[in-house]
Design an enzyme around this catalytic site. Sequence first.
Site, PDB file in Angstrom:
ATOM      1  N   SER A   1       0.832  -1.066   0.061  1.00  0.00           N
ATOM      2  CA  SER A   1      -0.263  -0.075   0.154  1.00  0.00           C
ATOM      3  C   SER A   1       1.020   1.212   0.118  1.00  0.00           C
ATOM      4  CB  SER A   1      -0.928   0.049   1.314  1.00  0.00           C
ATOM      5  OG  SER A   1      -0.210   0.231   2.334  1.00  0.00           O
ATOM      6  N   ASP A   2       0.556   2.414  -0.454  1.00  0.00           N
ATOM      7  CA  ASP A   2       1.196   3.702  -0.049  1.00  0.00           C
ATOM      8  C   ASP A   2       0.941   3.866   1.167  1.00  0.00           C
ATOM      9  OD1 ASP A   2       2.153   5.871  -0.506  1.00  0.00           O
ATOM     10  OD2 ASP A   2       1.101   6.827  -2.217  1.00  0.00           O
ATOM     11  N   TRP A   3       1.777   4.764   1.894  1.00  0.00           N
ATOM     12  CA  TRP A   3       1.725   4.868   3.230  1.00  0.00           C
ATOM     13  C   TRP A   3       0.579   5.458   3.898  1.00  0.00           C
ATOM     14  CZ3 TRP A   3       4.996   2.118   1.572  1.00  0.00           C
ATOM     15  CH2 TRP A   3       6.221   1.457   2.061  1.00  0.00           C
TER      16      TRP A   3
END
Length: 822
Positions: free
Chosen positions: A234-236
């Site tokens: 995932s993106d953060w």
Amino acid sequence: MSDWTVPADRPDYDEAVEAALAKLDLETKADLLAGIDMWRTLAAPAAGLRSMTVSDGPIGVRGRFWTAADPSLALPSPTAQAASWDPALVRRIGHLLAAEARRKGVDVLLAPTINLHRSPLGGRHFEAFSEDPYLTGRIAEAYVAGVQERGVGTTMKHYVANDAETDRFTVDNVIGERALRELYLRPFEMVAAAVNPWGVMTAYNTVNGTTMTAHRELMDVLREEFGFDGFNVSDWGAARHTVEGVEAGLDLAMPGPFTVFGEHLAAAVRDGRTTEDAVDANVRRILKLAARVGALDGVEAAVGGRIEGVADPDGLLREIARRSFVLAKNDVPAGDETRILPLHPDVVHRLALIGPAAQDARILGGGSATVFPPHVVSPLDGLRARLGDRVHYAQGVDLFEQILAANRGFDLTVHPVKKDGTALPAEPLANGDVKWMGYVPGGVTADEFDHAHLEGRYTATKTGEHVFGTRGFGRHKLVIGGETVFEGAHDFAGDDPFEAFFGPGVERVRLHLDEGQEVAISHEFAPFDFPPGFPPSVLFGLMHTEPRPDEETLIREAVEAARGAEIAVVVVSTTALTESEGFDRPDLRLPGRQDELVAAVAAANPNTIVVVNTGSPVEMPWADDVAGILLTWFPGQEGGNALAEVLLGAEPGGRLTTTWPKTLADAPVTEVVPTDGVLRYNEGVFIGYRAWQRRGTAEPAFWFGHGLSYTTWEYESLEIADGSARVKVRNTGDVSGREVIQLYLAPDETTEIPGGIEQLRLAGFATVEAEPGQEVEVVIAIEERSFQYWNEEEHAWVRVPGAWTAKAGRNVNDLGLSAEVG
């Protein structure tokens, strides 16, 4: 289409993965998918698995520690890299980044960004390659191949349609099936097919009603149709759903450990809301990544043995920058017989170098791509190294917008202090920002940590009123010259965690200082709790503003410098508040009074060259009044040396990867702000040059593919045979040069398909070098996909009916050769 060396999986990987999986219990597997901190995965020694480290890496490998004590090479921005139109060069960029990753103990780069330049207002425009999906795919293939053939993983990002920053956590991008397939998914498809990337990053945004970290349909497209077999991170802070995420194929929710996986995932399995088989499928991909990068016992990494670093990295950084610079305009000034560029050192006796960015180089965009380079060569540094005291500098304007991190004149260090009063060793700071993301130096735990102590000295660079301030979500105590000037809390009310970390500074005190006066600085900071999902981090800043100069005086001094010089070079730039992750641009204007400065200098000296130091398009109302325009993007740490080399004769090799409008009003696609949470891609497949050509009511400042050379080229012939184009060109100038041959396909004018057909499609390109008078021939293969469109009724690629014409030339609006495609 590309002949890359792709590291092959070893035959014993599957066996090793299954053996390791059998040694993991449910809780360990769930924790493995959750991460342990900002940048690392869980180690499972019983299964022979070590922790793996990921790192931001589009323009340099930061590693786990965002600090000047651990510097990183700063490369030209991705838009600059793509402007080379040279996959072989980009492959070498990958080698350099892989060497940096190995030096820093990084297993996977969180790059490349292969979203598209849908709108020139996109705030993260500089971190993506192009407005064209084919060019983006070809450059991304080379980037991934270069990194992975040196044993370091990559993650294609941000999957998918993360093409703007406004409301990026919540926006629902509504995109038609054809546009999604032909534009936004196409680079991911190309990279997956050509170089077997080891990772992908799913984006914050929603697409057609489903958040990307739980978008099972689009993950199935990536895996089942495109053949992607890597891991999905995932993106953060983007992972929001436990069951939907794991079942959609989200393999790693970052940053850890407070994510939707871990104990939440284990509980979901125990409660029957999902199955352990679903978890195992994701864990297998993490274990396969570990096998590939050498983090799993019992098997060799995909790339084993010693990997040599890159010889002369600074030389390579200069080469990348030179090949990215786009010579947009090169006129013959009045009363002269030659074009303004290149300059000839033996006849330039006085050069006026003007603009704040000429002295304080703007080498990279803001946000997660930021690194601390070991050194920075400004335009002033580079030109003075070549021309000495013939270079006369004038600031020209004041680009102050808000208080920024303390920089010039400061000598600062920072160290953590434990609750028992123990102070750990200090580390140096490049500026006033402290970014301990998910860690505290010295291995101090969150329970042990009390506060951070920044201290040092400031030597005033100017006489006058100096402004000092702070930023950071927590409690501050700021002491200057032994006097406490601020003690209190800085709160944050918002929903963007990055804004809480890196939000604007707040003025705390104004002090009169004399030039050369030294004052001691002490700044203590204790963070509050951070937003859910982020590990304990210490992020704060000492802020400072020098006395502001009188701009009328600055402009007058710049005009006087220009009037007294043979050549005037004005460096204009955006600022950290113009182009950055986290927000889009409201307009395309240069900040401050830079346009006024250029106009005034050009009026004083007809031999004016403007260096445009930006990551994305800007309006240039003075373009007709200056002799030369050189677009240098964000050129990295060696940008000043590269600029001097190009101004004084080295070939500027770049070509535009995106169309530059004259004004924002001319641009055909500008929408980046959602309406009621929804951003509709109503333009369909018509973005970039496709949209400009379809509308046909305005000419851009510079077309896609534009870029001049220091020599001249003649396009002699184009032949089509056996699915390839054969193009001959000749260097008709007096110096050796480099040319980017661009091949486009044009459908028959009577062709009709649902949603309309583009006038031209980029179908191939090749870079060539030739000596004066030399003829060069290239063969450019044409993919069958270039003749197809996505049929929304059949949900399949279908060949466009009718005849096609191949056209070759120097840019999308300058195609002198054509041939029918049989």
